[in-house]
Structures are given as C-alpha cells and as structure tokens.
Design a protein around this motif. Structure first.
Motif, mmCIF file in Angstrom:
data_model
loop_
_atom_site.group_PDB
_atom_site.id
_atom_site.type_symbol
_atom_site.label_atom_id
_atom_site.label_comp_id
_atom_site.label_asym_id
_atom_site.label_seq_id
_atom_site.Cartn_x
_atom_site.Cartn_y
_atom_site.Cartn_z
ATOM 1 N N ARG A 185 10.539 -8.479 14.482
ATOM 2 C CA ARG A 185 9.377 -8.026 15.241
ATOM 3 C C ARG A 185 8.498 -9.231 15.621
ATOM 4 O O ARG A 185 8.307 -10.148 14.829
ATOM 5 N N ASP A 186 7.960 -9.188 16.821
ATOM 6 C CA ASP A 186 6.979 -10.192 17.221
ATOM 7 C C ASP A 186 5.580 -9.591 17.240
ATOM 8 O O ASP A 186 4.611 -10.283 17.572
ATOM 9 N N ASP A 187 5.482 -8.318 16.866
ATOM 10 C CA ASP A 187 4.206 -7.612 16.826
ATOM 11 C C ASP A 187 3.915 -7.212 15.380
ATOM 12 O O ASP A 187 4.685 -6.457 14.782
ATOM 13 N N PRO A 188 2.835 -7.714 14.761
ATOM 14 C CA PRO A 188 2.539 -7.413 13.349
ATOM 15 C C PRO A 188 1.916 -6.040 13.127
ATOM 16 O O PRO A 188 1.455 -5.753 12.026
ATOM 17 N N ALA A 189 1.907 -5.163 14.133
ATOM 18 C CA ALA A 189 1.261 -3.856 13.996
ATOM 19 C C ALA A 189 1.865 -3.046 12.846
ATOM 20 O O ALA A 189 1.141 -2.357 12.117
ATOM 21 N N PHE A 190 3.189 -3.120 12.665
ATOM 22 C CA PHE A 190 3.852 -2.374 11.587
ATOM 23 C C PHE A 190 3.328 -2.824 10.231
ATOM 24 O O PHE A 190 3.022 -1.996 9.363
ATOM 25 N N LEU A 191 3.209 -4.136 10.030
ATOM 26 C CA LEU A 191 2.709 -4.681 8.763
ATOM 27 C C LEU A 191 1.253 -4.279 8.539
ATOM 28 O O LEU A 191 0.870 -3.935 7.421
ATOM 29 N N ILE A 192 0.442 -4.304 9.590
ATOM 30 C CA ILE A 192 -0.968 -3.937 9.472
ATOM 31 C C ILE A 192 -1.105 -2.467 9.076
ATOM 32 O O ILE A 192 -1.906 -2.110 8.200
ATOM 33 N N LEU A 193 -0.316 -1.599 9.698
ATOM 34 C CA LEU A 193 -0.361 -0.177 9.344
ATOM 35 C C LEU A 193 0.088 0.042 7.904
ATOM 36 O O LEU A 193 -0.475 0.864 7.177
ATOM 37 N N LEU A 194 1.110 -0.693 7.479
ATOM 38 C CA LEU A 194 1.594 -0.572 6.108
ATOM 39 C C LEU A 194 0.504 -0.979 5.128
ATOM 40 O O LEU A 194 0.300 -0.334 4.089
ATOM 41 N N ALA A 195 -0.213 -2.055 5.441
ATOM 42 C CA ALA A 195 -1.323 -2.490 4.593
ATOM 43 C C ALA A 195 -2.431 -1.440 4.567
ATOM 44 O O ALA A 195 -3.064 -1.214 3.530
ATOM 45 N N ALA A 196 -2.652 -0.764 5.694
ATOM 46 C CA ALA A 196 -3.671 0.289 5.748
ATOM 47 C C ALA A 196 -3.302 1.455 4.838
ATOM 48 O O ALA A 196 -4.153 2.005 4.129
ATOM 49 N N TRP A 197 -2.016 1.834 4.841
ATOM 50 C CA TRP A 197 -1.579 2.919 3.942
ATOM 51 C C TRP A 197 -1.765 2.496 2.483
ATOM 52 O O TRP A 197 -2.106 3.327 1.626
ATOM 53 N N LEU A 198 -1.547 1.217 2.192
ATOM 54 C CA LEU A 198 -1.743 0.726 0.822
ATOM 55 C C LEU A 198 -3.211 0.767 0.421
ATOM 56 O O LEU A 198 -3.542 1.039 -0.735
ATOM 57 N N ILE A 199 -4.104 0.511 1.366
ATOM 58 C CA ILE A 199 -5.542 0.592 1.082
ATOM 59 C C ILE A 199 -5.914 2.008 0.672
ATOM 60 O O ILE A 199 -6.629 2.230 -0.307
ATOM 61 N N VAL A 200 -5.391 2.992 1.411
ATOM 62 C CA VAL A 200 -5.694 4.394 1.118
ATOM 63 C C VAL A 200 -5.067 4.820 -0.205
ATOM 64 O O VAL A 200 -5.717 5.430 -1.058
ATOM 65 N N SER A 201 -3.784 4.494 -0.400
ATOM 66 C CA SER A 201 -3.093 4.924 -1.623
ATOM 67 C C SER A 201 -3.673 4.236 -2.858
ATOM 68 O O SER A 201 -3.757 4.846 -3.936
ATOM 69 N N SER A 202 -4.084 2.985 -2.727
ATOM 70 C CA SER A 202 -4.686 2.266 -3.854
ATOM 71 C C SER A 202 -6.020 2.896 -4.250
ATOM 72 O O SER A 202 -6.385 2.920 -5.434
ATOM 73 N N ALA A 203 -6.755 3.399 -3.257
ATOM 74 C CA ALA A 203 -7.995 4.109 -3.561
ATOM 75 C C ALA A 203 -7.702 5.366 -4.362
ATOM 76 O O ALA A 203 -8.411 5.685 -5.333
ATOM 77 N N GLY A 204 -6.635 6.064 -3.986
ATOM 78 C CA GLY A 204 -6.239 7.254 -4.750
ATOM 79 C C GLY A 204 -5.847 6.915 -6.164
ATOM 80 O O GLY A 204 -6.215 7.625 -7.111
ATOM 81 N N PHE A 205 -5.099 5.834 -6.345
ATOM 82 C CA PHE A 205 -4.728 5.392 -7.684
ATOM 83 C C PHE A 205 -5.965 5.052 -8.504
ATOM 84 O O PHE A 205 -6.062 5.397 -9.682
ATOM 85 N N SER A 206 -6.905 4.356 -7.895
ATOM 86 C CA SER A 206 -8.106 3.931 -8.611
ATOM 87 C C SER A 206 -8.926 5.130 -9.074
ATOM 88 O O SER A 206 -9.439 5.157 -10.200
ATOM 89 N N ILE A 207 -9.048 6.128 -8.206
ATOM 90 C CA ILE A 207 -9.780 7.337 -8.576
ATOM 91 C C ILE A 207 -9.071 8.066 -9.703
ATOM 92 O O ILE A 207 -9.685 8.510 -10.683
ATOM 93 N N SER A 208 -7.757 8.182 -9.581
ATOM 94 C CA SER A 208 -6.974 8.894 -10.587
ATOM 95 C C SER A 208 -7.013 8.207 -11.949
ATOM 96 O O SER A 208 -7.050 8.871 -12.993
ATOM 97 N N LEU A 209 -7.025 6.874 -11.950
ATOM 98 C CA LEU A 209 -6.996 6.124 -13.203
ATOM 99 C C LEU A 209 -8.380 5.721 -13.688
ATOM 100 O O LEU A 209 -8.511 5.061 -14.716
ATOM 101 N N GLY A 210 -9.430 6.094 -12.948
ATOM 102 C CA GLY A 210 -10.786 5.769 -13.367
ATOM 103 C C GLY A 210 -11.109 4.294 -13.270
ATOM 104 O O GLY A 210 -11.860 3.756 -14.095
ATOM 105 N N ILE A 211 -10.577 3.622 -12.250
ATOM 106 C CA ILE A 211 -10.816 2.185 -12.057
ATOM 107 C C ILE A 211 -12.053 2.001 -11.186
ATOM 108 O O ILE A 211 -12.227 2.690 -10.174
#
Length: 266
Positions: free
Chosen positions: A86-112
C-alpha cells in the motif's frame, strides 16, 4: 513517461501516435526505490486529506468475508503503481483508531486509570501492532525470498512493505475478536473457573489466530512469483495442538491475557 502505439517506418502508412496513457508499471524504468517508497508512505501519515479512508474501510470489511478480493486489489496496484504494498497509510490509521477504542474498553473493564490507559495504548500500538508485526513480516519476507521464489522469478522479490501489509490485514480479525467481542462477555462468563468458560475463551483465541494464519496464507498465495505457499498453513497444526493442551490443563488464555495486560501498566 508516455507510450507510443506505432512507430512509422519507411513505406509505412502508420504515423507515430502518442498515447494519453502511461506505460504499464511492469515496463517502466527507474522504479521507485524501497527507501523512497517508505519515505513517501511515512510522510503521508500526516496528510489525512490525501488518504482514502472509504477504500480502507471497504478493505477491512471485506477481510471478514471476501479476503481474496482484498488481495486482488494488491494485484491491481502492482499493475498501476509498480508495487504490491500500500502507498496509502489509511488502513494503518484506521487500525490504530480501532485500537484506541478497544483499549479504552479494556481499561474500563480492568479498572485502569487514564495514565494507565495511555501507557497501555502506546504499548498495544507500537509493540503489539507495529513491533511484533515488523518481526513477523521480516521473518516471512525472508522465507519467501530465500526459499519460495519460483525459479523463473529469481530476479524478482517479495516487497517487505507487502509483507507488513499482510500482517496488518491478518491483525484486523484478531483485533475484532479478542479486543472487541471478548471484552463484552469477559466478566460475565469467560473469567469464571468453569471449564466451559475456558473452552469458550480459548476457542475465541483459536478462531482469531486461525484467521490470522489463513489471511497471511492468502496474502502470499496471491503472489504468482511464489511456490509452495501452503507452508504458511503449517502453523495451524501447532495451533490445534496448543489449543488441546490448554483445554487439557484448564488454562484460561483470556484470563492470562487480561492479567498480562493489567500488569503492563502498573
């Protein structure tokens, strides 16, 4: 560089006609170097207006039910831009965005707390996604170029950028299954001491890692310069044996993962 449809010769009725289309990428001279491609890719990470997020989202959706179609687009890119990666990093940026959301869920669930969330997020993106991905990509890139190239294509090679893209593709289902689906039922069911909880949680791991291996296989199988690409399916056997082992000892992988994540940010 422009191409020409005909070249006139003495006594010929044909004239030299200039085509409005560029020459095919496979016949261009002076193709962009790998370092230059990488520089352009990194530079575009900060140019959001130049990214095609709609197409990147289309790819992510199709990775779940039509992954072959995604790799067909890699073939098209080779024909038009002289590279599979790929010459367009949009896929990587979206993947990082999903990680931001999922990490927030993990933090809430684990009381971080918030600081712990930031530490956890940095670790997940730069170690789990990028760091581990670079290691896996480099290993598979070396194996492909060293052992799997067809004799007729010894003068060509698998791009490292393509290998990293394959990792990103395969990481997405793993992320959705282990970071999104699992978090909603972890405290309700998976963390229990019951064997059925261990079975269910470990089965999610089996599906997620199996999907990672399968999409990785499809990526390298799509390259016509490689042979014996079925070797990328061999880890499925190891995965199946490990899955049975964890069930035999009632080892709850999901609970171990949560414990490991929580201790990352202490």
């Amino acid at each position: 560089m422009s191409s020409f449809t005909r070249v006139s010769s003495p006594g010929s009725n044909y004239s030299r006609v200039k085509s409005p289309l560029p020459m095919p990428a496979t016949t261009r001279y002076g193709c962009t170097s790998a370092a230059n491609k990488f520089y352009k890719y990194v530079r575009r990470i900060f140019l959001f207006k130049q990214m095609d997020f709609e197409f990147a989202l289309w790819q992510q959706v199709n990775l779940f039910y039509k992954p072959q179609q995604v790799y067909r687009n890699f073939q098209y890119r080779k024909e038009t831009k002289s590279q599979f990666a790929r010459d367009d990093p949009a896929f990587l940026i979206l993947l990082a965005a999903w990680l931001i959301v999922s990490s927030a869920g993990f933090s809430i669930s684990l009381g971080i707390n918030f600081i712990g969330y930031l530490k956890f997020l940095i670790y997940v993106i730069f170690v789990d996604l990028i760091g581990v991905g670079m290691v896996i990509s480099t290993i598979l890139w070396y194996i492909s170029n060293r052992f799997l190239l067809k004799p007729a294509f010894k003068d060509r090679d698998v791009e490292w950028g393509f290998s990293f893209d394959v990792h990103l593709n395969a990481f997405l289902p793993l992320l959705i299954i282990l970071h999104f689906l699992q978090i909603f039922i972890y405290h309700i069911f998976i963390e229990r001491d019951w064997f059925v909880s261990t079975w269910f949680g470990n089965t999610l791991w089996l599906i997620a890692l199996g999907y990672y291996i399968y999409i990785t296989f499809l990526g390298y199988k799509s390259l016509d310069i490689l042979q014996r690409t079925h070797v990328f399916l061999y880890p499925l056997t190891v995965l199946a044996i490990f899955y049975i082992f964890t069930l035999a000892f009632n080892w709850n992988l999901s609970r171990s993962l949560m414990f490991f994540y929580k201790n990352r940010v202490l």
